[in-house]
Design an enzyme around this catalytic site. Structure first.
Site, PDB file in Angstrom:
ATOM      1  N   SER A 123       0.840  -1.196   0.000  1.00  0.00           N
ATOM      2  CA  SER A 123       0.000   0.000   0.000  1.00  0.00           C
ATOM      3  C   SER A 123       0.874   1.244   0.000  1.00  0.00           C
ATOM      4  O   SER A 123       1.663   1.460   0.931  1.00  0.00           O
ATOM      5  CB  SER A 123      -0.903   0.023   1.236  1.00  0.00           C
ATOM      6  OG  SER A 123      -1.541   1.283   1.354  1.00  0.00           O
TER       7      SER A 123
ATOM      8  N   HIS B 213      -1.055  -1.202  -4.415  1.00  0.00           N
ATOM      9  CA  HIS B 213      -2.339  -0.924  -3.761  1.00  0.00           C
ATOM     10  C   HIS B 213      -2.449   0.565  -3.463  1.00  0.00           C
ATOM     11  O   HIS B 213      -1.582   1.144  -2.801  1.00  0.00           O
ATOM     12  CB  HIS B 213      -2.455  -1.731  -2.472  1.00  0.00           C
ATOM     13  CG  HIS B 213      -3.823  -1.680  -1.845  1.00  0.00           C
ATOM     14  ND1 HIS B 213      -4.869  -2.469  -2.281  1.00  0.00           N
ATOM     15  CD2 HIS B 213      -4.304  -0.939  -0.827  1.00  0.00           C
ATOM     16  CE1 HIS B 213      -5.939  -2.217  -1.543  1.00  0.00           C
ATOM     17  NE2 HIS B 213      -5.626  -1.289  -0.661  1.00  0.00           N
TER      18      HIS B 213
ATOM     19  N   ASP C  99      -4.749   3.332  -1.717  1.00  0.00           N
ATOM     20  CA  ASP C  99      -5.835   3.600  -0.768  1.00  0.00           C
ATOM     21  C   ASP C  99      -6.323   5.029  -0.933  1.00  0.00           C
ATOM     22  O   ASP C  99      -5.624   5.982  -0.571  1.00  0.00           O
ATOM     23  CB  ASP C  99      -5.349   3.382   0.668  1.00  0.00           C
ATOM     24  CG  ASP C  99      -5.217   1.909   1.019  1.00  0.00           C
ATOM     25  OD1 ASP C  99      -6.183   1.159   0.800  1.00  0.00           O
ATOM     26  OD2 ASP C  99      -4.149   1.507   1.523  1.00  0.00           O
TER      27      ASP C  99
ATOM     28  N   MET D  30      -8.881   7.890   0.173  1.00  0.00           N
ATOM     29  CA  MET D  30      -9.730   8.262   1.309  1.00  0.00           C
ATOM     30  C   MET D  30     -10.245   9.682   1.134  1.00  0.00           C
ATOM     31  O   MET D  30      -9.509  10.558   0.666  1.00  0.00           O
ATOM     32  CB  MET D  30      -8.946   8.162   2.611  1.00  0.00           C
ATOM     33  CG  MET D  30      -8.317   6.807   2.858  1.00  0.00           C
ATOM     34  SD  MET D  30      -7.382   6.825   4.404  1.00  0.00           S
ATOM     35  CE  MET D  30      -6.633   5.194   4.342  1.00  0.00           C
TER      36      MET D  30
ATOM     37  N   HIS E 215      -8.364   1.026  -4.116  1.00  0.00           N
ATOM     38  CA  HIS E 215      -9.344   0.785  -3.054  1.00  0.00           C
ATOM     39  C   HIS E 215     -10.001   2.120  -2.711  1.00  0.00           C
ATOM     40  O   HIS E 215      -9.380   2.986  -2.091  1.00  0.00           O
ATOM     41  CB  HIS E 215      -8.616   0.184  -1.850  1.00  0.00           C
ATOM     42  CG  HIS E 215      -9.474  -0.052  -0.655  1.00  0.00           C
ATOM     43  ND1 HIS E 215      -8.943  -0.303   0.586  1.00  0.00           N
ATOM     44  CD2 HIS E 215     -10.818  -0.090  -0.501  1.00  0.00           C
ATOM     45  CE1 HIS E 215      -9.914  -0.481   1.453  1.00  0.00           C
ATOM     46  NE2 HIS E 215     -11.068  -0.346   0.817  1.00  0.00           N
TER      47      HIS E 215
ATOM     48  N   MET F 282     -12.179   4.255  -0.640  1.00  0.00           N
ATOM     49  CA  MET F 282     -12.852   4.456   0.643  1.00  0.00           C
ATOM     50  C   MET F 282     -13.507   5.826   0.610  1.00  0.00           C
ATOM     51  O   MET F 282     -13.121   6.759   1.326  1.00  0.00           O
ATOM     52  CB  MET F 282     -11.842   4.321   1.784  1.00  0.00           C
ATOM     53  CG  MET F 282     -11.368   2.897   1.984  1.00  0.00           C
ATOM     54  SD  MET F 282     -10.010   2.748   3.174  1.00  0.00           S
ATOM     55  CE  MET F 282      -8.610   3.000   2.061  1.00  0.00           C
TER      56      MET F 282
ATOM     57  N   MET G  64     -11.416  -5.962   5.260  1.00  0.00           N
ATOM     58  CA  MET G  64     -10.649  -5.027   6.074  1.00  0.00           C
ATOM     59  C   MET G  64     -10.355  -5.669   7.423  1.00  0.00           C
ATOM     60  O   MET G  64     -11.274  -6.072   8.139  1.00  0.00           O
ATOM     61  CB  MET G  64     -11.429  -3.727   6.271  1.00  0.00           C
ATOM     62  CG  MET G  64     -11.592  -2.884   5.011  1.00  0.00           C
ATOM     63  SD  MET G  64     -10.021  -2.358   4.284  1.00  0.00           S
ATOM     64  CE  MET G  64      -9.291  -1.423   5.633  1.00  0.00           C
TER      65      MET G  64
ATOM     66  N   PHE H  98      -6.747   4.826   8.566  1.00  0.00           N
ATOM     67  CA  PHE H  98      -5.360   5.141   8.912  1.00  0.00           C
ATOM     68  C   PHE H  98      -4.481   3.912   8.764  1.00  0.00           C
ATOM     69  O   PHE H  98      -4.921   2.790   9.043  1.00  0.00           O
ATOM     70  CB  PHE H  98      -5.258   5.652  10.356  1.00  0.00           C
ATOM     71  CG  PHE H  98      -5.985   6.941  10.592  1.00  0.00           C
ATOM     72  CD1 PHE H  98      -5.379   8.157  10.330  1.00  0.00           C
ATOM     73  CD2 PHE H  98      -7.288   6.931  11.054  1.00  0.00           C
ATOM     74  CE1 PHE H  98      -6.058   9.345  10.535  1.00  0.00           C
ATOM     75  CE2 PHE H  98      -7.984   8.119  11.270  1.00  0.00           C
ATOM     76  CZ  PHE H  98      -7.364   9.330  11.004  1.00  0.00           C
ATOM     77  N   GLY H  99      -3.245   4.123   8.355  1.00  0.00           N
ATOM     78  CA  GLY H  99      -2.277   3.052   8.305  1.00  0.00           C
ATOM     79  C   GLY H  99      -1.690   2.796   9.686  1.00  0.00           C
ATOM     80  O   GLY H  99      -1.876   3.571  10.623  1.00  0.00           O
TER      81      GLY H  99
ATOM     82  N   ASP I  91      -6.586  -6.414   4.027  1.00  0.00           N
ATOM     83  CA  ASP I  91      -5.947  -5.104   4.123  1.00  0.00           C
ATOM     84  C   ASP I  91      -6.068  -4.607   5.554  1.00  0.00           C
ATOM     85  O   ASP I  91      -7.173  -4.413   6.057  1.00  0.00           O
ATOM     86  CB  ASP I  91      -6.635  -4.132   3.160  1.00  0.00           C
ATOM     87  CG  ASP I  91      -5.984  -2.750   3.146  1.00  0.00           C
ATOM     88  OD1 ASP I  91      -4.987  -2.549   3.849  1.00  0.00           O
ATOM     89  OD2 ASP I  91      -6.494  -1.877   2.422  1.00  0.00           O
TER      90      ASP I  91
END
Length: 245
Positions: free
Chosen positions: A10, A35, A37, A39, A68, A70, A139, A145-146, A175
């Site tokens: 990611s 990947h 992410d 957001m 992905h 979100m 998920m 948040f990572g 993930d």
């Protein structure tokens, strides 16, 4: 059907000041997919990046871009992410009232379609769209948040989804909090596509990233073969370049 393990770092955990270089580094290091992410600060409590960033880094690698989303609403933005270079577009079951329509729209854009479930969402939410998807993303942290800790409660969900899928050609992706320490457990539960952020982008460049990717892959492969000891020197390779199949 047993599918080869895919490791999808990611880029949320990458150094954003050198994002193009970081993508090139994980490509060299053996990442199968990239990947992304996305957001929006609305569906999840954080803002990351949008389609323009994906478009900017697309030329740095030929690897699959696993995007992905979100975000909510999601449908108005599907075309922009498809045009930016996404190969797989995953939407959340919780992000809109018409999941089936969203998945149809992704496929109409010529992209692979994925559906994601937050930790509190039961697998029954996707029971009637399995014939529309190429990937189910579980998920294993609450999205936003990572660097969060892996939720072991999701292992049973992965097992149930694996049973639901049956012989359909659908990948199961995980993930959230994935490391070399839990990769075996998620693979044993039925996952074949592992997203890892902090656990990959540890170190100073491609050589360190390669070590991290190899360790996660090795652990996942070992998790598929109970009671078999695997040498730490072994390296599992994906023979088809990480194609989605």
């Amino acid at each position: 059907m047993t599918r080869e393990i895919i490791i999808a770092p990611s880029i949320l955990a990458a150094d954003f000041a050198r994002l193009g270089e970081e993508v090139a580094a994980i490509d060299t290091a053996g990442a199968d997919w990239i990947h992304c992410d996305v957001m929006d600060g609305h569906f999840v409590p954080n803002i990351s990046f949008g389609a323009d960033v994906i478009k900017a880094i697309r030329p740095t690698t030929k690897k699959i871009f696993d995007v992905h989303l979100m975000i909510a609403p999601v449908d108005p933005y599907l075309e922009s992410f498809a045009k930016a270079g996404a190969d797989v577009i995953t939407v959340h079951a919780e992000a809109g009232a018409h999941l089936d329509r969203s998945l149809q729209a992704i496929r109409a854009l010529g992209k692979k379609a994925g559906v994601s479930l937050c930790p509190a969402t039961p697998e029954s939410a996707i029971a009637y769209v399995l014939d529309r998807v190429d990937l189910v993303l579980v998920m294993t942290v609450n999205p936003g948040f990572g660097g969060q800790s892996f939720l072991e409660s999701q292992l049973a969900k992965i097992e149930r989804i694996k049973a639901m899928i049956g012989d359909r050609p659908i990948r199961i992706e995980v993930d959230g909090g994935i490391t070399r320490d839990n990769a075996a457990a998620v693979a044993a539960a039925g996952a074949d596509t592992l997203v890892a952020g902090s656990a990959v982008f540890r170190g100073k460049g491609a050589a360190d990233y390669a070590t991290n990717i190899a360790a996660i892959r090795l652990a996942a492969e070992a998790g598929r073969v109970p009671h078999v000891q695997v040498s730490s020197a072994q390296r599992v390779r994906v023979g088809d370049g990480g194609r989605l199949r």
